[in-house]
Design a protein around this motif. Structure first.
Motif, PDB file in Angstrom:
ATOM      1  N   ALA A  29       1.536  -3.376 -15.107  1.00 22.60           N
ATOM      2  CA  ALA A  29       3.010  -4.043 -14.952  1.00 22.60           C
ATOM      3  C   ALA A  29       3.877  -3.485 -13.845  1.00 22.60           C
ATOM      4  CB  ALA A  29       3.645  -4.084 -16.024  1.00 22.60           C
ATOM      5  N   GLU A  30       3.783  -2.151 -13.731  1.00 22.85           N
ATOM      6  CA  GLU A  30       4.604  -1.300 -12.515  1.00 22.85           C
ATOM      7  C   GLU A  30       4.240  -1.810 -11.223  1.00 22.85           C
ATOM      8  OE1 GLU A  30       7.797   0.886 -11.094  1.00 22.85           O
ATOM      9  OE2 GLU A  30       7.346  -0.069 -12.910  1.00 22.85           O
ATOM     10  N   ILE A  31       2.892  -1.702 -11.190  1.00 25.61           N
ATOM     11  CA  ILE A  31       2.363  -2.317  -9.695  1.00 25.61           C
ATOM     12  C   ILE A  31       2.841  -3.472  -9.410  1.00 25.61           C
ATOM     13  CG2 ILE A  31       0.412  -2.497  -8.391  1.00 25.61           C
ATOM     14  CD1 ILE A  31      -0.720  -0.035  -9.956  1.00 25.61           C
ATOM     15  N   GLU A  32       2.637  -4.593 -10.407  1.00 27.65           N
ATOM     16  CA  GLU A  32       2.887  -5.925 -10.116  1.00 27.65           C
ATOM     17  C   GLU A  32       4.656  -6.077  -9.969  1.00 27.65           C
ATOM     18  OE1 GLU A  32       3.089 -10.147 -12.265  1.00 27.65           O
ATOM     19  OE2 GLU A  32       1.599  -8.810 -12.979  1.00 27.65           O
ATOM     20  N   LEU A  89      -3.082 -10.835  -4.263  1.00 25.76           N
ATOM     21  CA  LEU A  89      -4.143 -10.666  -5.379  1.00 25.76           C
ATOM     22  C   LEU A  89      -4.410  -9.067  -5.280  1.00 25.76           C
ATOM     23  CD1 LEU A  89      -6.503 -11.248  -6.837  1.00 25.76           C
ATOM     24  CD2 LEU A  89      -8.185 -11.296  -4.874  1.00 25.76           C
ATOM     25  N   LEU A  90      -4.128  -8.601  -6.568  1.00 34.02           N
ATOM     26  CA  LEU A  90      -4.257  -7.241  -6.825  1.00 34.02           C
ATOM     27  C   LEU A  90      -5.608  -6.930  -7.560  1.00 34.02           C
ATOM     28  CD1 LEU A  90      -0.609  -6.469  -8.209  1.00 34.02           C
ATOM     29  CD2 LEU A  90      -1.381  -6.046  -6.057  1.00 34.02           C
ATOM     30  N   THR A  91      -6.434  -6.188  -7.101  1.00 35.58           N
ATOM     31  CA  THR A  91      -7.565  -5.766  -7.723  1.00 35.58           C
ATOM     32  C   THR A  91      -7.750  -4.332  -8.022  1.00 35.58           C
ATOM     33  OG1 THR A  91      -8.984  -6.231  -5.766  1.00 35.58           O
ATOM     34  CG2 THR A  91      -8.841  -7.799  -7.134  1.00 35.58           C
ATOM     35  N   GLY A  92      -8.638  -3.862  -8.909  1.00 41.55           N
ATOM     36  CA  GLY A  92      -8.863  -2.286  -8.926  1.00 41.55           C
ATOM     37  C   GLY A  92      -8.677  -2.153 -10.381  1.00 41.55           C
ATOM     38  N   GLU A  93      -8.474  -0.544 -10.554  1.00 41.82           N
ATOM     39  CA  GLU A  93      -8.409   0.053 -11.751  1.00 41.82           C
ATOM     40  C   GLU A  93      -6.903   1.162 -11.846  1.00 41.82           C
ATOM     41  OE1 GLU A  93     -12.075  -0.849 -10.300  1.00 41.82           O
ATOM     42  OE2 GLU A  93     -11.269   1.011  -9.843  1.00 41.82           O
ATOM     43  N   GLU A 118       0.700  -1.306   0.033  1.00 36.97           N
ATOM     44  CA  GLU A 118       0.156   0.028  -0.129  1.00 36.97           C
ATOM     45  C   GLU A 118       0.950   1.342  -0.134  1.00 36.97           C
ATOM     46  OE1 GLU A 118      -3.679   0.566   0.833  1.00 36.97           O
ATOM     47  OE2 GLU A 118      -3.323  -1.013  -0.786  1.00 36.97           O
ATOM     48  N   GLY A 119       1.883   1.167   0.936  1.00 35.39           N
ATOM     49  CA  GLY A 119       2.688   2.346   0.919  1.00 35.39           C
ATOM     50  C   GLY A 119       3.625   2.586  -0.392  1.00 35.39           C
ATOM     51  N   ARG A 120       4.010   1.643  -0.987  1.00 33.07           N
ATOM     52  CA  ARG A 120       4.792   1.826  -2.059  1.00 33.07           C
ATOM     53  C   ARG A 120       4.106   2.051  -3.487  1.00 33.07           C
ATOM     54  NH1 ARG A 120       9.391  -2.908  -1.308  1.00 33.07           N
ATOM     55  NH2 ARG A 120       9.648  -2.617   0.920  1.00 33.07           N
ATOM     56  N   ILE A 121       3.004   1.592  -3.604  1.00 31.68           N
ATOM     57  CA  ILE A 121       2.002   1.878  -4.623  1.00 31.68           C
ATOM     58  C   ILE A 121       1.540   3.257  -4.314  1.00 31.68           C
ATOM     59  CG2 ILE A 121      -0.116   1.372  -5.653  1.00 31.68           C
ATOM     60  CD1 ILE A 121       0.312  -1.496  -4.859  1.00 31.68           C
ATOM     61  N   GLY A 122       1.179   3.714  -3.202  1.00 32.94           N
ATOM     62  CA  GLY A 122       0.795   5.174  -2.931  1.00 32.94           C
ATOM     63  C   GLY A 122       1.681   6.035  -3.414  1.00 32.94           C
ATOM     64  N   ILE A 169       6.312  -3.740  -8.306  1.00 33.44           N
ATOM     65  CA  ILE A 169       6.552  -3.188  -6.965  1.00 33.44           C
ATOM     66  C   ILE A 169       6.314  -4.304  -5.999  1.00 33.44           C
ATOM     67  CG2 ILE A 169       5.644  -1.597  -5.426  1.00 33.44           C
ATOM     68  CD1 ILE A 169       5.358   0.531  -7.840  1.00 33.44           C
ATOM     69  N   VAL A 170       5.280  -4.948  -6.177  1.00 37.78           N
ATOM     70  CA  VAL A 170       4.811  -5.706  -5.186  1.00 37.78           C
ATOM     71  C   VAL A 170       5.700  -7.077  -5.162  1.00 37.78           C
ATOM     72  CG1 VAL A 170       2.841  -7.257  -4.442  1.00 37.78           C
ATOM     73  CG2 VAL A 170       2.445  -4.928  -5.221  1.00 37.78           C
ATOM     74  N   GLY A 171       6.079  -7.466  -6.272  1.00 37.54           N
ATOM     75  CA  GLY A 171       7.095  -8.744  -6.504  1.00 37.54           C
ATOM     76  C   GLY A 171       8.395  -8.328  -5.845  1.00 37.54           C
ATOM     77  N   GLY A 172       8.914  -6.934  -5.647  1.00 42.57           N
ATOM     78  CA  GLY A 172       9.928  -6.831  -4.810  1.00 42.57           C
ATOM     79  C   GLY A 172       9.748  -6.678  -3.216  1.00 42.57           C
ATOM     80  N   ILE A 173       8.708  -6.988  -2.917  1.00 39.81           N
ATOM     81  CA  ILE A 173       8.444  -6.823  -1.407  1.00 39.81           C
ATOM     82  C   ILE A 173       8.824  -8.438  -0.765  1.00 39.81           C
ATOM     83  CG2 ILE A 173       6.859  -6.944   0.324  1.00 39.81           C
ATOM     84  CD1 ILE A 173       5.209  -4.728  -1.429  1.00 39.81           C
ATOM     85  N   GLU A 174       9.638  -8.267   0.321  1.00 38.92           N
ATOM     86  CA  GLU A 174       9.991  -9.546   0.912  1.00 38.92           C
ATOM     87  C   GLU A 174       8.874 -10.404   1.198  1.00 38.92           C
ATOM     88  OE1 GLU A 174      12.650 -10.661   4.947  1.00 38.92           O
ATOM     89  OE2 GLU A 174      12.057  -8.604   4.716  1.00 38.92           O
ATOM     90  N   ASN A 175       9.073 -11.662   1.059  1.00 41.07           N
ATOM     91  CA  ASN A 175       8.389 -12.767   1.446  1.00 41.07           C
ATOM     92  C   ASN A 175       7.074 -12.957   0.579  1.00 41.07           C
ATOM     93  OD1 ASN A 175       9.581 -13.577   4.005  1.00 41.07           O
ATOM     94  ND2 ASN A 175       8.775 -11.939   4.951  1.00 41.07           N
ATOM     95  N   VAL A 176       6.794 -12.243  -0.383  1.00 42.39           N
ATOM     96  CA  VAL A 176       5.884 -12.371  -1.437  1.00 42.39           C
ATOM     97  C   VAL A 176       6.187 -13.492  -2.102  1.00 42.39           C
ATOM     98  CG1 VAL A 176       4.695 -11.703  -3.429  1.00 42.39           C
ATOM     99  CG2 VAL A 176       5.080  -9.930  -1.718  1.00 42.39           C
ATOM    100  N   ALA A 177       5.070 -14.641  -2.259  1.00 41.43           N
ATOM    101  CA  ALA A 177       5.486 -16.080  -2.775  1.00 41.43           C
ATOM    102  C   ALA A 177       4.866 -15.972  -4.172  1.00 41.43           C
ATOM    103  CB  ALA A 177       4.757 -17.096  -2.154  1.00 41.43           C
TER     104      ALA A 177
END
Length: 204
Positions: free
Chosen positions: A93-96, A81-85, A57-61, A98-106
Motif C-alpha cells: 500500500a505504501e509503494i502505491e 504497472l507495479l510488479t514484483g515482491e 524508482e528513486g522514491r521507492i528505493g 508513493i507512486v500515486g503522489g508522482i506528477e502526471n500519474v493517471a
C-alpha cells in the motif's frame, strides 16, 4: 526469416540484465532517449513516462531499498504497472501511495505480491519469456509488435498498450500460447480505431 527475428529478440532479452547495469534510466523497457517510431503514445507521454519511472524508482528505493522489496515500475501512457515482491501488505500500500503522489500519474495497477524477493534465475527466466512473447508478436503479421509493452513476472505476462479490443484480444491469445506463460493479464488502454495498420510493421 521469422526464426531469425525470434532468435534476435531472444538474444536481446538475455542481454537485458547486463544492459540494465550499464543504462541508468529505463522507462517501460525503453532506454532514455530511445523512442520507437511505431509507439502510439505522444512524444509528451513518452517523455512523461520516463520521468514517472525515474521518480518512482528513486522514491521507492529511498524508502525500501533493494533488500526490503523487489519492485518493477512500468509506466505506459501515464498508467503505472507495479510488479514484483514486497514483505507485507503495508509495504504494498505504501509503494502505491508513493507512486500515486508522482506528477502526471493517471492510474496505477498494483500487481505486487507479498513474498520473498525472486531469485536472479527467476528474473532471467522472465526476461527470456518476455523475449519469446515479443518474438511471437513480430512473427504474427496481424500484430503491430511495437504497439505493445510486455512485462513478465513469475511467468505471468502483463500486456500494455494503446490498442483496439480486437488487437488486444489477438495479442493476448498469442501471448497465452507462448510456451512457459502461466497467465496473461491485460493492462490495455483501449482506443476506438488503430492509429496504424498491422501491415506497417513490415514497411521501412
Amino acid at each position: 526469416m521469422k526464426t531469425n527475428k525470434t532468435l534476435f529478440v531472444l538474444a536481446l532479452a538475455l542481454a537485458l540484465p547486463l544492459l540494465q547495469a550499464c543504462v541508468p534510466v529505463v522507462a517501460g523497457g525503453i532506454a532514455a532517449g530511445a523512442l520507437s517510431a511505431d509507439d502510439r503514445r505522444t512524444l509528451g507521454a513518452q517523455t512523461e513516462d520516463k520521468a514517472i519511472y525515474a521518480k518512482a524508482e528513486g522514491r521507492i528505493g529511498e524508502k525500501f531499498g533493494k533488500r526490503d522489496a523487489h519492485v518493477n515500475v512500468t509506466s505506459f501512457n501515464r498508467k503505472v504497472l507495479l510488479t514484483g515482491e514486497v514483505p507485507d501488505v503495508l509495504a504494498k500500500a505504501e509503494i502505491e501511495k508513493i507512486v500515486g503522489g508522482i506528477e502526471n500519474v493517471a492510474s496505477i495497477v498494483n500487481e505486487l505480491h507479498v513474498a520473498g524477493a525472486s531469485s536472479l534465475t527467476a528474473r532471467t527466466n522472465d526476461s527470456i519469456l518476455t523475449g519469446k512473447v515479443k518474438g511471437n508478436f513480430v512473427d504474427d503479421k496481424d500484430i503491430l509488435a511495437n504497439a505493445f509493452k510486455v512485462v513478465t513476472e513469475a511467468g505471468v505476462v502483463y500486456l500494455m498498450g494503446l490498442v483496439t479490443r480486437e488487437e488486444g484480444d489477438r495479442a493476448a491469445t498469442v501471448a497465452a500460447r507462448t510456451s512457459g506463460v502461466k497467465q496473461v493479464v491485460k493492462v490495455f488502454e483501449y482506443v476506438a480505431a488503430a492509429p496504424r495498420k498491422p501491415e506497417d510493421n513490415t514497411k521501412k
